[in-house]
Design an enzyme around this catalytic site. Structure first.
Site, PDB file in Angstrom:
ATOM      1  CB  THR A  14      -0.916   0.014   1.251  1.00 62.76           C
ATOM      2  OG1 THR A  14      -1.644  -1.200   1.260  1.00 62.76           O
ATOM      3  CG2 THR A  14      -1.862   1.188   1.234  1.00 62.76           C
ATOM      4  CD  GLU A 129       7.583  13.065  10.289  1.00 64.53           C
ATOM      5  OE1 GLU A 129       8.473  13.882  10.473  1.00 64.53           O
ATOM      6  OE2 GLU A 129       6.757  12.755  11.187  1.00 64.53           O
ATOM      7  CB  ILE A 136       0.556  13.135  11.415  1.00 70.67           C
ATOM      8  CG1 ILE A 136      -0.887  12.706  11.205  1.00 70.67           C
ATOM      9  CG2 ILE A 136       0.647  14.360  12.315  1.00 70.67           C
ATOM     10  CD1 ILE A 136      -1.576  12.250  12.483  1.00 70.67           C
ATOM     11  CD  GLU A 190      -2.806  -5.628   9.852  1.00 74.22           C
ATOM     12  OE1 GLU A 190      -2.295  -6.751   9.852  1.00 74.22           O
ATOM     13  OE2 GLU A 190      -2.168  -4.570   9.867  1.00 74.22           O
ATOM     14  CG  ASP A 201       0.083   0.185  15.538  1.00 74.63           C
ATOM     15  OD1 ASP A 201       0.901  -0.079  14.649  1.00 74.63           O
ATOM     16  OD2 ASP A 201      -0.559   1.256  15.589  1.00 74.63           O
ATOM     17  CE  LYS A 205       1.594   3.521  14.536  1.00 76.16           C
ATOM     18  NZ  LYS A 205       0.185   3.297  14.164  1.00 76.16           N
TER      19      LYS A 205
HETATM   20  N1  HSE Z   1      -2.495  -0.589  12.202  1.00 75.58           N
HETATM   21  C1  HSE Z   1      -2.207   0.809  12.347  1.00 75.58           C
HETATM   22  C2  HSE Z   1      -3.468   1.569  12.692  1.00 75.58           C
HETATM   23  C3  HSE Z   1      -1.614   1.426  11.118  1.00 75.58           C
HETATM   24  O1  HSE Z   1      -4.543   0.999  12.811  1.00 75.58           O
HETATM   25  O2  HSE Z   1      -3.377   2.783  12.889  1.00 75.58           O
HETATM   26  C4  HSE Z   1      -0.181   1.089  10.934  1.00 75.58           C
HETATM   27  O3  HSE Z   1       0.611   1.603  11.959  1.00 75.58           O
END
Ligand code: HSE
Length: 426
Positions: A14, A129, A136, A190, A201, A205
């Protein structure tokens, strides 16, 4: 100045596909801004994907060596994701003197230190980034535009899947399982949603953001995590009644106890700027001196992420043209401790099912008092259940360890039938 800079792409999914499109569709502007034409020299894909790329007139290979050993390729753009083989590919590219752009939060959150050391040793740029917040801009703002600030807090809605799910649950009272199936059908979640719904996730971050904001390495495993799997439409409905929205919030705060870094669902006051961030959108809220407050908002995943990837490529090309790559290295020169989650402080929402008889509220208030938890409000709510009543307690700010102690004490109290949920209040 180089007239042309050639790049190698790893992955054409993607984001990779979107990078190819953006480099083509915005070619003139990009060439002017970079003062150089940026060409894709080769694309690493699986063998069965090669014919499709060739049909589209694109170069493709399934041999990484072809990219590594191509002296014309100055920038490797890693868009495979995950740790293996992405981490090795990045290190190999650096060892070959190539600059690296990645969207890979996993490798940066877990192996940032090693990757920055390798980037420094090879005097190349390592830009990422796209690893946090998709399109963003937040990494470069923290590393460059906000360096005058003493940052005390970074709060983020950095997972679009869970934000979409919580938004839907709030809009129409859909339960967790149903909304997850809907999100999967729309392609927002997913097939295996664990990393998103369990907070992993978002934890990756916020580890990256905390490391940069506080100049102290925070790794994925330092982040305390709680996902959204236990959130019910009832909790969301109480949140609304009490003036809050439910969000999966990534939190990083710096205090004298160290860095409080965690991902958990929260009751967020409706007035907070992050409360308005709905659906798959992401946002990062930064507090510091002298900026006070700033919020960065936008699409957190998918095709728009190419905006961040291509901008990183352009930044490197500008550096190549001035002979100044390697300027944005590791910024973690402190080693602050991580604040143990038991010591972190919040208000809490607690929803309980209790016996409906005289003296029950008193017993509950005493139980909280015995473990030093001060109550802000107790709301007696649904009474339609025979002999039982649901109550919602909001506490004043207390340490997490006191809330754990309160839960233990409430569980053995005969008038308490069930503790439905305990959620932090921001
Ligand atoms: N799976 C993440 C989300 C996107 O739902 O924001 C990729 O980091």
């Amino acid at each position: 100045m180089e007239n042309v800079v050639k790049i190698g792409l790893l992955g054409a999914g993607t984001i990779g596909g979107s990078v190819i499109e953006v480099l083509k569709n915005n070619r003139d502007t990009i060439t002017q801004r970079a003062n150089t034409e940026i060409q894709i020299k080769n694309i690493l894909v699986l063998p069965h994907e090669i014919p499709k790329l060739h049909e589209a007139g694109l170069p493709a290979t399934s041999s990484y060596d072809e990219i590594l050993n191509d002296p014309e390729i100055k920038i490797v753009v890693e868009l495979i994701g995950g740790i293996k083989p992405a981490k090795d590919f990045i290190l190999q590219a650096m060892a070959h003197g190539k600059n690296v752009v990645t969207a890979n939060k996993d490798v940066v959150a877990q192996f940032g230190h090693e990757l920055f050391d390798a980037a420094d040793a090879n005097k190349i740029d390592f830009l990422f980034e796209a690893a946090v917040g998709g399109a963003i801009p937040i990494i470069m703002p923290l590393k460059r535009s906000l360096t005058a600030n003493k940052i005390t807090e970074v709060l983020g809605i950095v997972n679009g899947t869970t934000n979409y799910m919580l938004t839907k649950m709030g809009e129409d009272g859909t339960d967790y399982e149903t909304v997850l199936k809907e999100a999967q059908a729309c392609g927002y979640a997913e097939a295996n949603p664990a990393a998103d719904v369990e907070g992993k996730d978002a934890a990756r971050k916020i580890a990256i953001l905390a490391s940069i904001a506080f100049n102290s390495r925070v790794k994925f495993e330092d982040v305390s995590m709680e996902g959204i799997t236990h959130i019910t439409p009832e909790d969301i409905s109480y949140a609304k009644e009490l003036g809050y929205v439910v969000k999966l919030l990534a939190v990083a705060r710096h205090s004298e106890l160290g860095i409080d870094v965690r991902v958990n669902p929260v009751f967020l006051a409706k007035e907070h700027p992050l409360a308005a961030v709905s659906g798959v959108f992401n946002a990062i809220f930064v507090r510091g001196y002298p900026i006070e407050e700033a919020m960065f908002f936008g699409p957190g995943a998918g095709k728009p992420t190419a905006s961040a990837v291509v901008s990183d490529i352009i930044e490197i090309v500008r550096g190549l043209n001035r002979g100044s790559t390697g300027r944005f290295g590791c910024t973690c020169y402190h080693q602050f401790p991580i604040c143990p989650v038991e010591e972190t402080v919040s208000s809490y929402y607690i929803r309980l099912l209790v016996d409906d008889k005289p003296g029950v509220l008193g017993k509950i208030a005493t139980t909280f008092g015995n473990v030093d938890v001060s109550l802000k409000s107790v709301v007696q709510t649904r009474t339609e259940l025979e002999d039982h009543v649901e109550i919602v307690v909001i506490t004043h700010k207390v340490k997490h360890k006191n809330i754990l102690a309160a839960q233990t004490a409430l569980k053995v109290l005969s008038v308490v039938d069930e503790i439905f949920n305990v959620i932090r209040v921001e």
